[in-house]
Design a protein around this motif. Structure first.
Motif, PDB file in Angstrom:
ATOM      1  N   VAL A 332       0.757  -1.124   0.052  1.00 53.21           N
ATOM      2  CA  VAL A 332       0.087  -0.012   0.001  1.00 53.21           C
ATOM      3  C   VAL A 332       0.899   1.155  -0.057  1.00 53.21           C
ATOM      4  N   GLY A 333       1.934   1.450   0.970  1.00 56.99           N
ATOM      5  CA  GLY A 333       2.693   2.537   0.948  1.00 56.99           C
ATOM      6  C   GLY A 333       3.650   2.589  -0.194  1.00 56.99           C
ATOM      7  N   ALA A 334       3.963   1.639  -1.049  1.00 55.70           N
ATOM      8  CA  ALA A 334       4.748   1.882  -2.213  1.00 55.70           C
ATOM      9  C   ALA A 334       4.053   2.285  -3.217  1.00 55.70           C
ATOM     10  N   GLU A 335       2.844   1.830  -3.426  1.00 62.83           N
ATOM     11  CA  GLU A 335       2.018   2.205  -4.522  1.00 62.83           C
ATOM     12  C   GLU A 335       1.474   3.505  -4.521  1.00 62.83           C
ATOM     13  N   SER A 336       1.536   3.882  -3.327  1.00 60.66           N
ATOM     14  CA  SER A 336       0.953   5.491  -3.000  1.00 60.66           C
ATOM     15  C   SER A 336       2.142   6.611  -3.331  1.00 60.66           C
ATOM     16  N   ILE A 337       3.122   6.145  -3.498  1.00 61.99           N
ATOM     17  CA  ILE A 337       4.248   7.050  -3.889  1.00 61.99           C
ATOM     18  C   ILE A 337       4.606   6.558  -5.266  1.00 61.99           C
ATOM     19  N   GLY A 338       3.750   5.946  -6.021  1.00 62.13           N
ATOM     20  CA  GLY A 338       4.266   5.661  -7.515  1.00 62.13           C
ATOM     21  C   GLY A 338       5.220   4.779  -7.964  1.00 62.13           C
ATOM     22  N   LYS A 339       5.535   3.790  -6.693  1.00 60.20           N
ATOM     23  CA  LYS A 339       6.278   2.645  -6.981  1.00 60.20           C
ATOM     24  C   LYS A 339       5.796   1.630  -7.956  1.00 60.20           C
ATOM     25  N   PRO A 340       6.688   0.725  -8.632  1.00 56.47           N
ATOM     26  CA  PRO A 340       6.039  -0.226  -9.550  1.00 56.47           C
ATOM     27  C   PRO A 340       5.026  -1.224  -8.407  1.00 56.47           C
ATOM     28  N   VAL A 341       3.897  -1.766  -9.046  1.00 53.06           N
ATOM     29  CA  VAL A 341       2.811  -2.363  -8.582  1.00 53.06           C
ATOM     30  C   VAL A 341       3.705  -3.607  -7.847  1.00 53.06           C
ATOM     31  N   GLN A 342       3.432  -3.701  -6.420  1.00 53.27           N
ATOM     32  CA  GLN A 342       4.253  -4.787  -5.480  1.00 53.27           C
ATOM     33  C   GLN A 342       3.259  -6.034  -5.668  1.00 53.27           C
TER      34      GLN A 342
END
Length: 442
Positions: A332-342
């Motif tokens: 959730v945190g990674a995707e919220s800052i535009g990182k590739p889908v985890q």
């Protein structure tokens, strides 16, 4: 102090304490010279201003004289704390000290109306003390925790005749001057209101740099570590020396691995932190995200924090985040800052029976820092960030016998150390009921 204290037990000015209280602290200093191969993290009094709450840091003058005075004031506070423990033994404050769980969380300057530091507040997880900055006299204390929300919102605390009030954006927040501009208060103050210069004689004498360092070493490394495998440990060597006892103790660092993962303190009022409780797993997430994504900014952290709090995985009322969802909140945190889908399907997870040096070493080398969720003293139900592991061989003499052995520790960000100090978990003392989660960035 009504706004400052949740519940004040007994606020008094104590008479002189026995001088052996000072000797007890100072003599607990660890002698690192007993082994040249020991990996040691010593306390550094020069870093004591890191214990200031974030909003107060920009208002504190960091000149050498001011820093020395502030550091000496905190040392006075630690001396008075030992005196309180010896005087009042039947309370949670004293019990925490004896069990090694009385943690130093924040140090706060309190100003007079001339904007000179007049008093020092030393905040622990189980209470606080306030001492006179000039002569070290105990002004006030409580065995209950202070109102941290009040303290963390404050930019400066002032005292007038030992009455205290908070100032935010130059406006007084409470007390007899509530809603007045602090400059108005200063103009209205007469000569009897502003604190007088102290007498030269000091309760504890004139502390030099060596005295102060001995007091801090005694606090961090001597008094508060080595009573249990479940202590709050900030110095591995000191803990082993105190725990095993005996004579001719030596410890040699034999193996280990460490990563640079800065510690975020849950109580230190960062802009991206809220007043929520039970957010330890979110703090670990922000630490691990910063390691995995080095260009991550504070604004990114704010975005990630807010996204996780708003997700279905977090519930403050139900204890925060369940350990099986640590990888989900990273996603959730990674995707919220535009990182590739985890993906979470490839994130390693291990429940129970993980309490050995080789497991921790292998995971750190393979995956970097990882989550460690547990239920054990002194942390209770808590999630921390594992960032290193250390192994020592030790020897000592006790009862005429020579003893040798191996001990090991996990280096963690426990989110309790206000100065960002690394803490440690003694691996043989860990509960089997743990849940480890590593992150593979996709």
């Amino acid at each position: 102090m009504r706004n400052l204290v949740k519940s004040v037990l007994c606020c008094t000015v104590l008479g002189c304490l026995a001088l052996n209280s000072y000797g007890y602290v100072a003599n607990a200093k660890v002698d690192a010279s007993v082994s040249t191969n020991v990996k040691i993290t010593q306390s550094d009094p020069a870093d004591i201003t890191n214990l200031l709450p974030e909003k107060m840091k920009s208002f504190f003058k960091k000149g050498q004289a001011d820093t020395d005075m502030f550091t000496n004031g905190v040392a006075y506070g630690l001396l008075e704390t030992v005196g309180l423990v010896s005087k009042y033994s039947s309370n949670a404050f004293s019990t925490a000290f004896k069990n090694g769980t009385l943690a130093l969380k924040n140090t706060i300057p309190i100003y007079d109306l001339n904007d000179a530091v007049s008093e020092i507040m030393v905040v622990f997880n189980e209470g606080y003390v306030i001492v006179d900055a000039e002569n070290g006299e105990l002004v006030q204390y409580s065995f209950d925790a202070p109102n941290m929300e009040y303290l963390l919102k404050s930019e400066k605390l002032y005292e007038v005749s030992h009455g205290h009030f908070s100032v935010v954006s130059n406006e007084v927040q409470d007390g007899q001057f509530k809603k007045l501009n602090i400059q108005e208060v200063k103009k209205k103050a007469n000569s009897n209101t502003v604190k007088k210069v102290k007498e030269k004689n000091k309760k504890w004498g004139q502390l030099n740099k060596t005295d102060v360092k001995n007091i801090f070493d005694g606090w961090y490394a001597g008094n508060n570590e080595g009573t249990s495998r479940n202590n709050t440990i900030t110095n591995e060597y000191a803990w082993m020396s105190n725990y095993y006892g005996g004579t001719n103790f030596t410890a040699t660092y034999t193996n280990g691995y460490s990563l640079n993962v800065p510690n975020i303190n849950q109580d230190n009022g960062y802009s991206y932190m809220s007043s929520l409780g039970n957010d330890c797993a979110i703090v670990s997430t922000l630490e691990i995200m910063k390691y995995k994504f080095p260009t991550m900014t504070d604004a990114n952290r704010q975005t990630a924090y807010n996204a996780i709090v708003a997700s279905s995985y977090f519930s403050e009322a139900n204890g925060g985040v369940g350990p099986t969802n640590n990888d989900q909140i990273f996603k959730v945190g990674a995707e919220s800052i535009g990182k590739p889908v985890q993906s979470t399907s490839d994130d390693p997870e291990q429940y129970m029976n993980t309490n050995n040096f080789n497991f921790v070493l292998s995971w750190l080398q393979s995956y970097g820092p990882f989550y460690w969720s547990m239920t054990q003293a002194p942390y209770g139900s808590h999630t921390v960030t594992v960032k290193g592991v250390d192994q020592f061989s030790y020897s000592f003499i006790k009862g005429g016998y020579n003893y040798t052995g191996i001990d090991s520790f996990m280096a963690i960000n426990d989110h309790w150390q206000a100065s960002g100090t690394t803490a440690y978990l003694n691996i043989p003392g860990l509960s089997a009921y743990t849940y480890a989660t590593a992150i593979i960035v996709n």
